[in-house]
Each structure stands twice: as structure tokens, then as C-alpha cells.
Design a protein around this motif. Structure first.
Motif, PDB file in Angstrom:
ATOM      1  N   VAL A  27     -48.172  -5.513  39.410  1.00 50.05           N
ATOM      2  CA  VAL A  27     -47.439  -6.154  40.493  1.00 50.05           C
ATOM      3  C   VAL A  27     -47.291  -5.217  41.692  1.00 50.05           C
ATOM      4  O   VAL A  27     -47.278  -5.660  42.849  1.00 50.05           O
ATOM      5  N   GLU A  28     -47.213  -3.918  41.444  1.00 44.42           N
ATOM      6  CA  GLU A  28     -47.116  -2.958  42.540  1.00 44.42           C
ATOM      7  C   GLU A  28     -48.469  -2.746  43.215  1.00 44.42           C
ATOM      8  O   GLU A  28     -48.563  -2.663  44.442  1.00 44.42           O
ATOM      9  N   LYS A  80     -49.492  -5.519  45.686  1.00 43.08           N
ATOM     10  CA  LYS A  80     -48.859  -5.507  47.010  1.00 43.08           C
ATOM     11  C   LYS A  80     -49.721  -4.809  48.064  1.00 43.08           C
ATOM     12  O   LYS A  80     -49.547  -5.023  49.256  1.00 43.08           O
ATOM     13  N   LYS A  81     -50.665  -3.992  47.622  1.00 46.07           N
ATOM     14  CA  LYS A  81     -51.504  -3.233  48.552  1.00 46.07           C
ATOM     15  C   LYS A  81     -52.669  -4.057  49.099  1.00 46.07           C
ATOM     16  O   LYS A  81     -53.399  -3.585  49.971  1.00 46.07           O
ATOM     17  N   ASN A 133     -54.120  -7.794  50.555  1.00 43.55           N
ATOM     18  CA  ASN A 133     -53.812  -9.107  51.120  1.00 43.55           C
ATOM     19  C   ASN A 133     -54.900 -10.106  50.737  1.00 43.55           C
ATOM     20  O   ASN A 133     -55.505 -10.767  51.582  1.00 43.55           O
ATOM     21  N   TRP A 157     -43.689 -11.572  38.939  1.00 50.04           N
ATOM     22  CA  TRP A 157     -44.672 -11.949  39.961  1.00 50.04           C
ATOM     23  C   TRP A 157     -44.010 -12.820  41.031  1.00 50.04           C
ATOM     24  O   TRP A 157     -44.237 -12.645  42.238  1.00 50.04           O
ATOM     25  N   ASP A 162     -41.707 -10.958  43.584  1.00 54.20           N
ATOM     26  CA  ASP A 162     -42.375 -10.182  44.623  1.00 54.20           C
ATOM     27  C   ASP A 162     -43.322 -10.997  45.499  1.00 54.20           C
ATOM     28  O   ASP A 162     -43.625 -10.587  46.635  1.00 54.20           O
ATOM     29  N   PHE A 163     -43.810 -12.136  44.981  1.00 48.13           N
ATOM     30  CA  PHE A 163     -44.826 -12.878  45.740  1.00 48.13           C
ATOM     31  C   PHE A 163     -44.470 -14.342  45.962  1.00 48.13           C
ATOM     32  O   PHE A 163     -45.275 -15.088  46.515  1.00 48.13           O
ATOM     33  N   SER A 216     -44.901 -15.319  49.520  1.00 47.37           N
ATOM     34  CA  SER A 216     -46.117 -14.853  50.179  1.00 47.37           C
ATOM     35  C   SER A 216     -47.053 -16.022  50.464  1.00 47.37           C
ATOM     36  O   SER A 216     -47.294 -16.866  49.591  1.00 47.37           O
TER      37      SER A 216
END
Length: 556
Positions: free
Chosen positions: A472-473, A476-477, A479, A501, A504-505, A508
Motif C-alpha cells: 500500500v505504501e 502511493k508512488k 499514478n 487499501w 489510502d485510495f 483517488s
């Protein structure tokens, strides 16, 4: 070709591993097996029957009173009445030319008789006094290799093996490995009761099942295209009966064999293409943990085959392939020391392969990872420096580090078993596992410095290389569009992971998330509380999951 000799097979769920050292050994020397592409049989040539046929794994018995030689090889029983000079196979007379002769109390028979009666095409090496076996006679080569291996004739068994396999499987290990295989099944491996042969772009595979006192023992012998034993595989568990899903429409797609990578560790795969000219978007399917075939067959489910035919019916091509640890179980021990090599590297090779296929839209190549495969998709995005991956589909994919999900799933299944009223028994192993995770999460340790009570397989390097990778980290890097799908009845990757998930997203624009009630880890609807007991039942991937993947891919 398949023979099961009319015997009922009792399906078991035992796991057997042919373990080999991780370090590459120096190949021992052994003479090569007498073989040639087309064996020429010299007319009238006579051979010692016991020596010739025991070599290939047949039993040869002599009854003194009746003067009869009885040969049993796979599904054929040959009786030679030496006194009368007659031969029967499965009680039917077999006419033959030549004579049955005694030479120093050894019975010799025409080689043509052996071949005709047993359906073989053996030659005879007079200098070595052993059969000559054609390179493409895979079943005979398999039974011969097994016969020499199990009888302790390591040098002769070793002569069947390819150079790449010899490099990782020293000759002195052969007998110990057969002993371990037998011990797992109670100490005795009996006759072959089933034999089956198939092939792919990398190997010719002979699948053998042996009679034991408990459950049948299974072993697959993988041959290269020169007829050499190139690897060995012991199936994990038992595969149940699988039925094609209702959404499998064979008229809507074609399938072709492909090869991913090259050299000694190339993988065989299947490209499923929708009917039409294309170019088509495509999904590369990447397996969960363990040695999986291209269908990701588990019990009564073929997860990847269902996804392939379902997506192809909706205009999305699919590439699926045998995992490295399945296609090359022994040889992979020397290279699959990281999850990247075990999982990610071959997925990226598959992407490169697809970029060169005319009917594939090279701008729309997606990775669909199940479980561990989805866990590694953010890593694949990091490695994809050219940006060839258009997006990722994460199916039941952990959000946290490997060691943390391992502990979570074990604790969760205990909760579910207790909820179902199923006795759990001794749970002290959970404390041991918790200690392993504690060590991994302690920054003072690395793969060169571990306490004495750390022992998780396959290696210290594998775990410590992986411990700081948090999907998950890493995600994030990047797109890159993601579709994250989760079954709500999954104990192996729980809804806790999905919620991470989502946390954090969830907002998005490039990530979509969806969960499915009653769906278990293998993307199948199950009305009960899943603890894995249902995996053996025939089932298919939920069509709604396939519909959602197809819509997401085509909307890109």
C-alpha cells in the motif's frame, strides 16, 4: 495419452516437496542413457528378458513349475510359456518369429516380441547390455528413470538427467530424495497405477501415480526436448473435478501456446485471444503463493482459466503461464530466492512478449495479480521503468508486509473455526509464528544476523529482503490505474486488508475498489463461513468479478 489401468484412485491431500540445497552443486559425471530419435530394431535380435525389462521398470517373475515367465509393465501382462513356446498378452495369444532361448540359465527372447507385446520400440545396446530408448518415448524413459532411481542405481538414473538439472541436483542426493519421497507415504512406494503424458512449449511431462498403503503417491517427470529429465514435480494436494463455467463460450476465443523468457528457466503459457482482428487489451495473470500451473488450479477451482475464458468472451485477451516454481520446481531453488524473482520478473517478461504480438494493443497491457501476485503489483510498477504496464488489477491482495499478513490469516482462521464449532486443538504454533514475525519486524536483525529461534522457510534472505516491502505504501508512488477487488468471505486475505487499501485510495481518481459478499479467497461464492474446507468442491469464479474487470479494462 492417459492410462489408469482400471484401478480406482483414492485422492489424497498430502504435500510432498523434493527439497534440494539452495547452493548450486558441481554436477557428478555419469554415462548418458543409450537413446536415439528413431530406434532401429535388428531383425532376429534376441535379448535377456529380465535385464531388458527390469531396466524400464517392468516386473519379471519366473514360475519353475509351469516354466512361465510373467512380465507386468503398466497395463500389460505378458506370459511366456517357455516349454510350449507360446506368448500371451492380457490372456490373448501373440504370434511371433524367432525362438525363446536359454543362455547360461538366462532366458533370451526376440526383441521384436518384447516391442510388439508391450507396445514398445526399444533397441538394444549390446556393448552396455541395456535397452536403447527413443528420445521421444517419454513414458518409457520416465519408468526407466524411476526404476533406476528407486533401485539405488544412482549413476544410471543420473544419466537420464539434463545438464541444467545435474548442476543443481548432485548425484549423491538422488537416493536420499527417493527415500524421503517414500517415507512421506509410509515408507513403501508400490507399482505404478496411472500414467499420463502431456506437453507444453517447454516440457514434455509424464505424470505417474504409485500405489501405497495409504493414499496414492504422485510424481511428474519433466523432460526437455532432447528426452532428458529436466525437473521433477510432486503435486501439492489433490486436484478435484472442475467444470467449465457457464460463461465459457469456446466460439468467442482462440488459444495458443507461448513461451515466456528463454533458456533453462523459460515458462510455458497460454494466450487466450478474442475472436476478431484486434488489437485487444490484455491482462497478464500472476499467481498467488506456491507452485501454481497456468490455470491456478486449486482443488475444484481453476481461477485463471475461468478469468481467461470469461474475459476473452468480453473482448479482453489474457496471458496466463506456469509459475517458475511449478515449471522448474528443483532448478528454481537456485534463483527464486526473492519474491521478485519468484513472481515479478516473469510477469514483466510476459509484458515484453505481448508487446511484440500483432493482435495485442501494446498500450493497454494490464497485470492481474491474485493474492501474492497482487501483493507484488506495486513492485512491478516500480520495476517497469519504461511504463509499459497500463494498470493493475489486485485480486484478494494484501496491503501490508508479507510477515504481517501471514500472522493475521492464521489468527483469523482460528477465530472462524471456533465460530463454526470446529475443534482447533493446540494453538501453541501461533505463538511460535508470532515470534517469527516479531523477529522480522525488529530492525536490529537482518538476513546475516538472526536469532537462533528464527527458522521460516525458504531462507533468511527471502524473508528479510521482503519484510520492508509494504504494497500500500509502494502503490502511493505510482499514478497508475488500479482496480482492487476483494471477497468478503476471504480468511487468507481478510477485509482488514481491503479496508487499508480503501483508507489510502478510496478517494483517488485513478483507483477503484469493490468487495463481494460471500466470495472466498479463490473468487468463488460460498454461502458458509470459509475456512478452506470448500476449496475441493467444483466451483467457478464469480461472473460479476469478470464483468467488472472487463468493464474497467475497456473503459481505460
Amino acid at each position: 495419452m492417459k492410462n489408469n489401468f482400471g484401478k480406482k484412485l483414492v485422492v489424497g491431500s498430502l504435500v510432498v516437496a523434493l527439497a534440494v540445497p539452495a547452493a548450486t552443486g558441481v554436477a557428478a559425471q555419469a554415462s548418458e542413457v543409450s537413446s536415439q530419435e528413431n530406434v532401429d530394431v535388428v531383425a532376429g535380435q534376441i535379448v535377456p528378458i529380465r535385464q531388458a525389462l527390469q531396466y524400464i521398470g517392468a516386473s519379471v517373475d519366473w514360475t519353475n513349475a509351469e516354466q512361465i515367465v510373467r512380465v507386468q509393465y503398466l497395463d500389460r501382462t505378458m506370459d511366456i510359456d517357455v516349454h510350449a513356446g507360446t506368448v500371451t498378452v492380457n490372456d490373448r495369444p501373440v504370434p511371433f518369429k524367432g525362438e525363446i532361448e536359454y543362455h547360461y540359465d538366462v532366458i533370451h527372447v526376440p526383441l521384436e516380441l518384447i516391442n510388439e507385446a508391450l507396445g514398445l520400440q526399444l533397441g538394444w545396446d549390446a556393448a552396455e547390455q541395456k535397452p536403447v530408448i527413443a528420445e521421444d518415448a517419454y513414458e518409457v524413459r520416465a519408468t526407466s528413470f524411476i526404476s533406476q532411481w528407486r533401485s539405488g542405481n544412482e549413476e544410471e538414473a543420473y544419466s537420464f538427467m539434463s545438464a541444467p538439472l545435474k548442476n543443481v541436483f548432485p548425484m549423491e542426493l538422488l537416493q536420499a530424495q527417493w527415500g524421503g519421497f517414500a517415507a512421506y507415504y509410509g515408507g513403501h512406494i508400490g507399482d505404478i497405477i496411472s500414467i499420463d503424458h502431456d506437453e507444453n512449449s517447454v516440457h514434455h511431462n509424464v505424470h505417474l501415480v504409485f500405489e501405497t498403503e495409504q493414499v496414492p503417491a504422485a510424481l511428474s517427470v519433466r523432460f526437455d526436448h532432447n528426452g532428458n529429465v529436466n525437473d521433477l514435480y510432486t503435486p501439492i494436494g489433490a486436484q478435484g473435478i472442475n467444470e467449465p463455467p457457464v460463461y465459457d463460450n469456446p466460439q468467442s476465443y482462440t488459444e495458443q501456446e507461448v513461451t515466456i523468457g528463454e533458456g533453462n528457466l523459460a515458462l510455458s503459457g497460454t494466450l487466450t485471444l478474442p475472436q476478431g482482428e484486434g488489437p485487444f487489451p490484455v491482462v497478464v495473470l500472476v499467481h498467488g503463493s506456491g507452485p501454481h500451473d497456468r490455470d491456478e488450479a486449486v482443488g475444484g477451482v481453476k481461477v485463471f482459466r475461468d478469468l481467461a475464458v470469461g474475459l476473452a468472451d468480453q473482448g479482453v485477451a489474457v496471458l496466463r503461464y506456469n509459475k517458475l516454481t511449478y515449471e522448474h520446481p528443483i532448478k528454481s531453488h537456485t534463483v527464486a530466492t526473492t519474491m521478485q524473482r519468484e513472481t515479478a520478473d516473469d510477469a514483466l517478461l510476459a509484458v515484453e512478449l505481448l508487446r511484440g504480438i500483432d493482435k495485442i494493443d501494446s498500450g493497454h497491457i494490464y497485470i492481474g495479480g491474485h493474492s501474492q501476485g497482487g501483493h507484488m503489483i506495486p513492485k512491478m510498477l516500480e520495476l517497469d521503468t519504461s511504463g509499459h504496464i497500463a494498470g493493475g488489477v489486485l485480486l484478494a491482495s494484501p496491503a501490508v508486509a508479507l510477515q504481517d499478513i501471514l500472522l493475521e490469516q492464521q489468527l483469523y482462521v482460528v477465530e472462524r473455526l471456533e465460530e463454526l464449532g470446529i475443534p482447533v486443538g493446540d494453538t501453541s504454533e501461533l505463538d511460535v509464528l508470532a515470534r517469527q514475525v516479531e523477529i522480522l519486524n525488529d530492525p536490529q536483525y537482518d538476513h546475516t544476523n538472526v536469532p537462533a529461534d528464527f527458522f521460516l522457510p525458504p531462507s533468511n534472505f527471502y524473508w528479510f529482503e521482503q519484510r520492508d516491502y509494504v504494497p500500500v505504501e509502494e502503490a502511493k508512488k505510482h499514478n497508475v490505474p488500479l482496480l482492487i477487488l476483494q471477497g468478503e468471505n476471504d480468511w487468507q486475505v481478510t477485509m482488514n486488508q481491503f479496508e487499508m487499501w480503501k483508507k489510502d485510495f478510496g478517494s483517488s481518481s485513478h483507483v477503484q475498489l469493490k468487495s463481494y459478499p460471500n466470495v472466498n479467497h479463490f473468487l468463488v461464492e460460498y454461502d458458509g463461513l470459509s475456512v478452506g474446507m470448500e476449496y475441493g468442491q467444483p466451483a467457478n469464479v464469480l461472473k460479476a468479478i469478470i464483468d467488472d474487470i472487463a468493464e474497467w479494462v475497456k473503459n481505460r
